[in-house]
Design an enzyme around this catalytic site. Structure first.
Site, PDB file in Angstrom:
ATOM      1  N   GLU A 232      -3.483  -3.679   8.502  1.00  0.00           N
ATOM      2  CA  GLU A 232      -3.383  -2.960   7.204  1.00  0.00           C
ATOM      3  C   GLU A 232      -4.624  -2.157   6.837  1.00  0.00           C
ATOM      4  OE1 GLU A 232      -2.196  -5.955   4.347  1.00  0.00           O
ATOM      5  OE2 GLU A 232      -0.285  -6.306   5.352  1.00  0.00           O
TER       6      GLU A 232
ATOM      7  N   ASN B 237      -1.688  -3.522  13.423  1.00  0.00           N
ATOM      8  CA  ASN B 237      -0.484  -3.979  12.701  1.00  0.00           C
ATOM      9  C   ASN B 237      -0.520  -3.471  11.257  1.00  0.00           C
ATOM     10  OD1 ASN B 237       1.861  -5.855  12.718  1.00  0.00           O
ATOM     11  ND2 ASN B 237       0.655  -7.111  11.300  1.00  0.00           N
TER      12      ASN B 237
ATOM     13  N   HIS C 176       8.483  -5.363   6.495  1.00  0.00           N
ATOM     14  CA  HIS C 176       8.887  -6.039   5.252  1.00  0.00           C
ATOM     15  C   HIS C 176       9.748  -5.022   4.505  1.00  0.00           C
ATOM     16  CE1 HIS C 176       6.386  -9.481   5.967  1.00  0.00           C
ATOM     17  NE2 HIS C 176       5.333  -8.721   6.166  1.00  0.00           N
TER      18      HIS C 176
ATOM     19  N   GLU D 111       6.871  -8.669  11.492  1.00  0.00           N
ATOM     20  CA  GLU D 111       6.992  -9.524  10.295  1.00  0.00           C
ATOM     21  C   GLU D 111       8.300  -9.258   9.565  1.00  0.00           C
ATOM     22  OE1 GLU D 111       3.415  -9.381   7.867  1.00  0.00           O
ATOM     23  OE2 GLU D 111       2.135  -9.204   9.630  1.00  0.00           O
TER      24      GLU D 111
ATOM     25  N   ASP E 168      11.426  -8.990   7.484  1.00  0.00           N
ATOM     26  CA  ASP E 168      12.275  -9.607   6.468  1.00  0.00           C
ATOM     27  C   ASP E 168      12.877  -8.472   5.648  1.00  0.00           C
ATOM     28  OD1 ASP E 168      10.017  -9.053   4.765  1.00  0.00           O
ATOM     29  OD2 ASP E 168       9.418 -11.160   4.709  1.00  0.00           O
TER      30      ASP E 168
HETATM   31  C1  XIL Z   1       1.435 -13.678   3.915  1.00  0.00           C
HETATM   32  C2  XIL Z   1       1.865 -15.118   4.076  1.00  0.00           C
HETATM   33  O1  XIL Z   1       3.203 -15.177   4.490  1.00  0.00           O
HETATM   34  C3  XIL Z   1       1.702 -15.856   2.776  1.00  0.00           C
HETATM   35  O2  XIL Z   1       1.977 -17.242   2.945  1.00  0.00           O
HETATM   36  C4  XIL Z   1       0.284 -15.693   2.281  1.00  0.00           C
HETATM   37  O3  XIL Z   1       0.147 -16.301   1.005  1.00  0.00           O
HETATM   38  C5  XIL Z   1      -0.072 -14.229   2.183  1.00  0.00           C
HETATM   39  O4  XIL Z   1       0.121 -13.617   3.450  1.00  0.00           O
HETATM   40  N1  XIL Z   1       1.373  -8.946   5.784  1.00  0.00           N
HETATM   41  C6  XIL Z   1       0.728  -9.761   6.671  1.00  0.00           C
HETATM   42  C7  XIL Z   1       0.874 -11.224   6.564  1.00  0.00           C
HETATM   43  O5  XIL Z   1       0.153  -9.270   7.651  1.00  0.00           O
HETATM   44  O6  XIL Z   1      -0.281 -11.912   6.988  1.00  0.00           O
HETATM   45  C8  XIL Z   1       1.212 -11.641   5.154  1.00  0.00           C
HETATM   46  O7  XIL Z   1       1.477 -13.048   5.161  1.00  0.00           O
HETATM   47  C9  XIL Z   1       2.389 -10.844   4.635  1.00  0.00           C
HETATM   48  C10 XIL Z   1       2.067  -9.391   4.607  1.00  0.00           C
END
Ligand code: XIL
Length: 466
Positions: free
Chosen positions: A164, A205, A241, A269, A271
């Protein structure tokens, strides 16, 4: 990665061979004591040269129903939190791998590859990092990466080296690393990771980079220039996400352009969140969205795998971060498979096992219910099972189940029942020994069938008591 696929293929091949032999000589086929379960997402992905994985977190490792799914359904694990800086170097120079080691050990015990996450990120940083003087931060970052990637050397297949680093408009995020080290911090992080674990694939990422846009353009330009300069980068992670109904239309094209630069792509990641509560319409949209993402990855050879950001709606980060939203994953909170699961399953080449149930009243008393299942299927053949439930509070003596094979399927062999066929119409009566079903009890019969083309579950299927 190849082990689960190999197992699936062997099971299917053995079943098919046994059945082919049985059909050829007309011998009786013994009913297996348990139906072979269908392939898992990990096995299906492996058969396509990919992985399908899940993130996980330490608290859930003590939850038996959770770990039963985590350990069997996936062939890849991402450490969801405990490899982050706040856990691995909570105070300067003091490293702690106790939590992440547990997740890696779980993965190894279940034959799952591990994605490491993440070495340099502005979030979940311990407070002390912000106080490091500008002149020392590059050394601190290199030391962190050398330690963490060094500790996991040989145990992770990918590292999300930098996470990020871009704003939505494609400019650099003003993280502590950006401000104190400058633009070069990303390249320096990749060089440090390569030195610490030369065999891990090194990923950049980010989120909101799934489709083509200002942010993914910035990522593209960075990867291109790293490749030109020989900075060691092997892949990009598209976090994904996503929001229900808003999968960017350019996902596939975007994956392809990164692949064409000579890097791998991973969906890291995934969802797909909705306003809760779920309903059938939202579930169907979500299934379509998961299918789109899976197909986009499968369309590009260098898209190496997909990871969901945990797998059950009961263990997702979404509700705590996006109030009023959730239900973003592929299993519900009770570990039931959602339509989104089946969409991924089918996109990965799986054939869904479906069932039909009909209740009929016959004779005296309340009726019985017949439930038809295809328990396994292979090229041209399948195994089916019908369970008969007595709905009455008194015993039932004699039952008849009927259906029509509308797609030309044929019965080859049947056990625990007596079959008569009339064209495509099938009638099965109880055998001499299983006509009596206790009050609210169940009995089953099984069969082997053949088909060509499709093998839908017949509907209706009727159950009549004598
Ligand atoms: C999130 C976790 O799922 C949570 O449990 C934590 O509180 C915050 O981080 N992008 C990422 C992940 O790269 O590491 C994040 O994970 C979600 C967003």
């Amino acid at each position: 990665m190849s082990a689960p696929a190999g197992r699936a293929r062997r099971v299917l091949a053995a079943t098919a061979a046994a059945v082919a032999g049985a059909l050829a000589v007309g011998m009786a086929v013994a009913a297996p004591s348990t139906a072979e379960p269908g392939p898992t997402l990990g096995q299906l992905a492996a058969a396509k040269g990919r992985y399908f994985g899940s993130a996980t977190d330490n608290p859930t490792l003590n939850n038996a129903p959770y770990t039963a799914v985590l350990g069997s359904e996936f062939n890849q694990i991402t450490v969801g939190n405990t490899q982050k800086w706040q856990y691995t170097e909570p105070s300067r120079g003091q490293f702690d791998y106790s939590q992440a080691d547990r997740i890696v050990a779980f993965a190894q015990a279940h034959n799952q590859i591990v994605r490491g996450h993440t070495l340099a990120w502005h979030n979940q940083l311990p407070g002390w990092v912000n106080d490091v003087p500008a002149g020392e931060l590059l050394g601190v970052m290199r030391n962190h990466i050398a330690n963490v990637a060094g500790h996991y050397k040989g145990k992770v297949v990918h590292w999300d080296v930098v996470n990020e680093a871009f704003e939505e408009d494609g400019t650099r995020r003003q993280s502590v690393f950006q401000q104190k080290i400058g633009d070069s911090y990303i390249a320096e992080a990749f060089k440090a990771a390569r030195a610490a674990d030369p065999n891990a694939k090194l990923y950049y990422n980010d989120y909101n980079v799934e489709g083509i846009g200002a942010k993914s353009d910035a990522m593209y330009n960075m990867v291109k220039s790293f490749k030109q300069q020989g900075i060691p980068i092997d892949g990009v992670g598209l976090q994904a996400h996503l929001i229900l109904g808003q999968v960017p239309s350019t996902v596939r094209q975007n994956i392809k352009r990164f692949a064409d630069l000579g890097v791998d792509v991973a969906i890291t990641e995934l969802d797909i969140r909705m306003r809760t509560p779920r309903d059938a319409t939202k579930d169907a949209q979500q299934a379509a969205d998961y299918r789109t993402v899976t197909n986009a990855c499968l369309a590009v050879t260098r898209c190496v795998g997909i990871t969901v950001w945990d797998f059950s709606d009961g263990y997702s980060w979404i509700p705590s971060v996006f109030p009023g939203e959730g239900a973003a994953l592929i299993f519900d909170e009770n570990f039931n498979k959602k339509p989104s699961y089946w969409a991924v399953y089918e996109a990965l080449g799986g054939t869904r096992v479906t069932t039909t149930t009909t209740t009929t009243t016959g004779g005296t008393g309340t009726g019985c219910t017949a439930t038809y299942r295809v328990t396994s299927q292979w090229g041209g053949g399948f195994q089916g099972e019908v369970s008969i439930r007595n709905n009455d509070t008194t015993a039932l003596n004699g039952w008849t189940v009927q259906w029509t094979f509308a797609q030309g399927q044929a019965l080859a062999n049947l056990w625990n029942g007596v079959a008569t066929t009339n064209g495509q119409d099938i009638t099965v009566r109880n055998a001499s020994y299983n006509g009596t079903i206790d009050a609210v009890g169940t009995t089953t019969f099984g069969f082997i069938g053949s088909f060509s083309g499709s093998n839908p579950v017949p509907s209706p299927i009727t159950c009549t008591r004598a």
